[in-house]
Motif scaffolding. Structure first.
Motif, mmCIF file in Angstrom:
data_model
loop_
_atom_site.group_PDB
_atom_site.id
_atom_site.type_symbol
_atom_site.label_atom_id
_atom_site.label_comp_id
_atom_site.label_asym_id
_atom_site.label_seq_id
_atom_site.Cartn_x
_atom_site.Cartn_y
_atom_site.Cartn_z
ATOM 1 N N ALA A 82 -2.907 -2.558 9.299
ATOM 2 C CA ALA A 82 -1.714 -1.843 8.849
ATOM 3 C C ALA A 82 -1.376 -2.351 7.451
ATOM 4 N N PRO A 83 -0.598 -1.588 6.679
ATOM 5 C CA PRO A 83 -0.266 -2.023 5.316
ATOM 6 C C PRO A 83 0.561 -3.312 5.323
ATOM 7 N N LEU A 84 0.254 -4.206 4.399
ATOM 8 C CA LEU A 84 1.000 -5.456 4.245
ATOM 9 C C LEU A 84 2.172 -5.225 3.297
ATOM 10 N N PRO A 85 3.412 -5.382 3.772
ATOM 11 C CA PRO A 85 4.563 -5.209 2.878
ATOM 12 C C PRO A 85 4.536 -6.217 1.732
ATOM 13 N N GLU A 86 4.887 -5.768 0.556
ATOM 14 C CA GLU A 86 4.885 -6.626 -0.625
ATOM 15 C C GLU A 86 5.791 -7.842 -0.420
ATOM 16 N N LYS A 87 6.893 -7.631 0.268
ATOM 17 C CA LYS A 87 7.839 -8.728 0.507
ATOM 18 C C LYS A 87 7.201 -9.853 1.310
ATOM 19 N N ILE A 88 6.384 -9.501 2.310
ATOM 20 C CA ILE A 88 5.717 -10.506 3.144
ATOM 21 C C ILE A 88 4.659 -11.242 2.326
ATOM 22 N N PHE A 89 3.925 -10.508 1.516
ATOM 23 C CA PHE A 89 2.912 -11.113 0.642
ATOM 24 C C PHE A 89 3.546 -12.195 -0.236
ATOM 25 N N LYS A 90 4.673 -11.869 -0.862
ATOM 26 C CA LYS A 90 5.328 -12.800 -1.782
ATOM 27 C C LYS A 90 5.937 -13.976 -1.031
ATOM 28 N N LYS A 91 6.540 -13.720 0.118
ATOM 29 C CA LYS A 91 7.183 -14.806 0.869
ATOM 30 C C LYS A 91 6.143 -15.793 1.388
ATOM 31 N N TRP A 92 4.985 -15.297 1.827
ATOM 32 C CA TRP A 92 3.921 -16.192 2.297
ATOM 33 C C TRP A 92 3.445 -17.093 1.142
ATOM 34 N N ARG A 93 3.250 -16.500 -0.017
ATOM 35 C CA ARG A 93 2.804 -17.266 -1.189
ATOM 36 C C ARG A 93 3.824 -18.336 -1.551
ATOM 37 N N GLU A 94 5.099 -17.981 -1.510
ATOM 38 C CA GLU A 94 6.155 -18.952 -1.821
ATOM 39 C C GLU A 94 6.208 -20.070 -0.791
ATOM 40 N N THR A 95 5.938 -19.740 0.485
ATOM 41 C CA THR A 95 6.046 -20.714 1.565
ATOM 42 C C THR A 95 4.860 -21.657 1.617
ATOM 43 N N PHE A 96 3.636 -21.106 1.450
ATOM 44 C CA PHE A 96 2.424 -21.907 1.668
ATOM 45 C C PHE A 96 1.600 -22.181 0.418
ATOM 46 N N GLY A 97 1.935 -21.525 -0.679
ATOM 47 C CA GLY A 97 1.244 -21.831 -1.922
ATOM 48 C C GLY A 97 -0.079 -21.130 -2.120
ATOM 49 N N PHE A 98 -0.440 -20.217 -1.227
ATOM 50 C CA PHE A 98 -1.637 -19.387 -1.436
ATOM 51 C C PHE A 98 -1.362 -17.998 -0.875
ATOM 52 N N GLU A 99 -2.212 -17.059 -1.221
ATOM 53 C CA GLU A 99 -1.919 -15.666 -0.931
ATOM 54 C C GLU A 99 -2.656 -15.143 0.305
ATOM 55 N N ILE A 100 -2.018 -14.240 1.009
ATOM 56 C CA ILE A 100 -2.681 -13.517 2.092
ATOM 57 C C ILE A 100 -3.719 -12.584 1.477
ATOM 58 N N VAL A 101 -4.888 -12.537 2.093
ATOM 59 C CA VAL A 101 -5.947 -11.625 1.657
ATOM 60 C C VAL A 101 -5.864 -10.355 2.503
ATOM 61 N N GLU A 102 -5.618 -9.235 1.850
ATOM 62 C CA GLU A 102 -5.535 -7.962 2.570
ATOM 63 C C GLU A 102 -6.833 -7.189 2.414
ATOM 64 N N GLY A 103 -7.293 -6.630 3.512
ATOM 65 C CA GLY A 103 -8.484 -5.807 3.482
ATOM 66 C C GLY A 103 -8.246 -4.500 4.208
ATOM 67 N N TYR A 104 -9.263 -3.695 4.226
ATOM 68 C CA TYR A 104 -9.166 -2.379 4.879
ATOM 69 C C TYR A 104 -10.419 -2.131 5.693
ATOM 70 N N GLY A 105 -10.223 -1.549 6.832
ATOM 71 C CA GLY A 105 -11.363 -1.180 7.659
ATOM 72 C C GLY A 105 -10.933 -0.286 8.794
ATOM 73 N N LEU A 106 -11.892 0.106 9.587
ATOM 74 C CA LEU A 106 -11.630 0.910 10.774
ATOM 75 C C LEU A 106 -12.778 0.713 11.749
ATOM 76 N N THR A 107 -12.514 0.996 13.001
ATOM 77 C CA THR A 107 -13.502 0.752 14.048
ATOM 78 C C THR A 107 -14.859 1.323 13.682
ATOM 79 N N GLU A 108 -14.857 2.517 13.138
ATOM 80 C CA GLU A 108 -16.101 3.207 12.817
ATOM 81 C C GLU A 108 -16.897 2.553 11.689
#
Length: 494
Positions: free
Chosen positions: A274-300
């Protein structure tokens, strides 16, 4: 090459290295490989031949991993099924795939007793001593020659546009995606992962289980999501270095009041489904000092199509760049590639794409055009090649002739301090065709503030994109992998 060969290779070269752990025990690679071999042999003695289907209906547990790899070793086709399904859902999938054996637990078996199942499959129950004996007391070894393009697993899609359909993945599909994903994220034998999203879901299977087996790393299993505190404490205790979770999981963890007290060894936090909200991306970086890696895929697509560079530039709102050997195009209704920056349907070609849908001739015909798989997702591409998923084709709302993409509205609402989770859907209107509705949950301590939310959107969106209605609820319906089920929302609130 296939993933089971990698398991056997690790068992030979690093037999005493920990492979699998759970709350009450663990297996080394030697122990895991021995149990896989013994169960594969028992499948053979039970009359299973290459190409037979074996349904695996289990929570995250060692028996799931053993059964999955035993299917590979015998040449059987695994059919992982979500154990939280209803009798109706079990019936549809089981009667379509016609497994020779069903591996499950006692709770699911009670549901299956109420299910009309065609044929006469054999049942193996996880909590039964017979099944325990099969994976500990087997003697002879049985191996089968396999070609990489033979069928390995059938995973049923969520069926948001109709009945579930089985995506048939080959040995090469799964091996290539695990290998390439590991290389993209620079994962190795020293990495440790926590799996809490269901192994019946392709992301947990491929991105976590198969990828760490490929690397020779360590897998720790939690049967299901319990709480943010349980997840964070397990990440700390098991010294997890690589974690996958849908955005919902990160949202809950970041809202844990004690999050700053945990000392984590995470180096890669990955998300998708599912899409990663920008707010969550920024808050994670502020909290842990590194960024969440977002990718895309589907079962097929086994499932990974694209990933943001783990150590390179991550563009907010983007799902990154196509992984090695995977090609993508963005096309219009005439299957013509659209210019950079314009939206169209994303189509994929590569070694990750499914062989076919099981028993679905009509869907196979419509899913592929000139060797390209149609994802049904609306996307665009920038000058650097980064992909952006604008929305699902079927989720697009058309109001008075204007296209409204729910994700854009959701991103705006996620910026409001009161909003915890939100899903935007369309509902019919005699005058305008469709109107926009936001269904959302609020953070603890916030009361219902519909007018405030509406004004907030008016300040940030064109008038035709602003929701006409806001429905505040206690919880949004989700799949077992944490993805919000918009079809259910439409049933409930339109």
């Amino acid at each position: 090459m296939n993933l089971d060969l990698k398991l056997r290779e690790h068992a030979k070269e690093n037999p005493e290295k920990l492979a699998l752990g759970w709350e009450t025990g663990s297996f080394t690679y030697r122990e895991l490989n021995e149990r896989v071999q013994k169960l594969a042999n028992q499948f053979y003695l039970s009359g299973v031949v290459k190409g037979d289907r074996i349904a695996i209906i289990l929570d995250n547990c060692p028996e799931f991993v053993i059964s999955y790899y035993a299917c590979m070793r015998i040449g059987a086709i695994s059919v992982p099924i979500n154990p939280s399904f209803t009798s109706r859902e079990f019936g549809i999938i089981i009667n379509d795939s016609t497994p020779k054996i069903i591996i499950t637990n006692e709770a699911v078996n009670e549901v299956l007793k109420q299910t009309k199942i065609e044929g006469n499959p054999q049942y193996l129950l996880r909590n039964d001593s017979i099944f325990s004996d099969l994976i500990t007391d087997g003697q002879a070894e049985y191996l089968v020659d396999l070609h990489e393009n033979e069928e390995c697993s059938i995973l049923y899609t969520s069926g948001t546009t109709g009945l579930p359909k089985g995506a048939v993945l080959t040995y090469h599909n799964l091996y290539h995606n695990a290998k390439t994903f590991a290389e993209t994220l620079e994962l190795n034998e020293n990495d440790r992962t926590l799996i809490l999203t269901p192994l019946s879901h392709i992301a947990s299977q491929s991105n976590c289980m198969n990828t760490l087996i490929y690397c020779g790393g360590y897998i720790y299993l939690i049967p299901r999501w319990k709480s943010s505190s349980n997840t964070l404490s397990t990440l700390e205790k098991e010294e997890i270095t690589f974690f996958f979770g849908p955005p919902t999981v990160y949202t809950y963890m970041l809202n844990d009041k004690d999050i700053s007290t945990y000392h984590l060894k995470l180096r890669i936090a990955y998300t998708g489904a599912a899409p990663l909200p920008e707010k969550i991306f920024k808050k994670w970086r502020e909290t842990f000092g590194f960024e969440i890696v977002e990718g895309y895929g589907l079962t097929e697509c086994s499932p990974v199509v694209s990933v943001n560079p783990p150590h390179g530039r991550k563009k907010l709102g983007s799902v990154g760049l196509p992984i090695n050997d995977v090609r993508v195009k963005i096309v219009n209704e005439r299957f013509e590639e659209v210019p950079i920056g314009e939206s169209g349907e994303l189509v994929v070609q590569g070694p990750n794409v499914i062989k076919r849908y099981y028993n679905r001739e009509k869907e196979n015909y419509s899913a592929f055009i000139d060797g390209w798989f149609r994802t049904g997702d609306i996307a665009k591409r920038d000058n650097d090649g980064y992909l952006y998923i604008v929305d699902r084709q079927k989720d697009m709302i058309i109001r008075s002739g204007f296209n409204v993409y729910p994700r854009e509205v959701e991103e705006v609402l996620y910026e409001h301090p009161a909003v915890l989770e939100v899903a935007v859907i369309g509902y019919p209107d005699a005058e305008k065709g469709e109107l926009v509705k936001a269904v959302l949950t609020l953070k603890s301590g916030y009361g219902g503030k519909v007018e405030e939310l509406k004004e907030f959107c008016k300040e940030r969106l064109a008038t035709y994109k602003v929701p006409q209605e806001f429905e505040i609820v206690n919880e949004l319906p989700k799949t077992s992998s944490g993805k919000i089920v918009k079809t259910k929302l439409r049933e409930l609130y339109t």
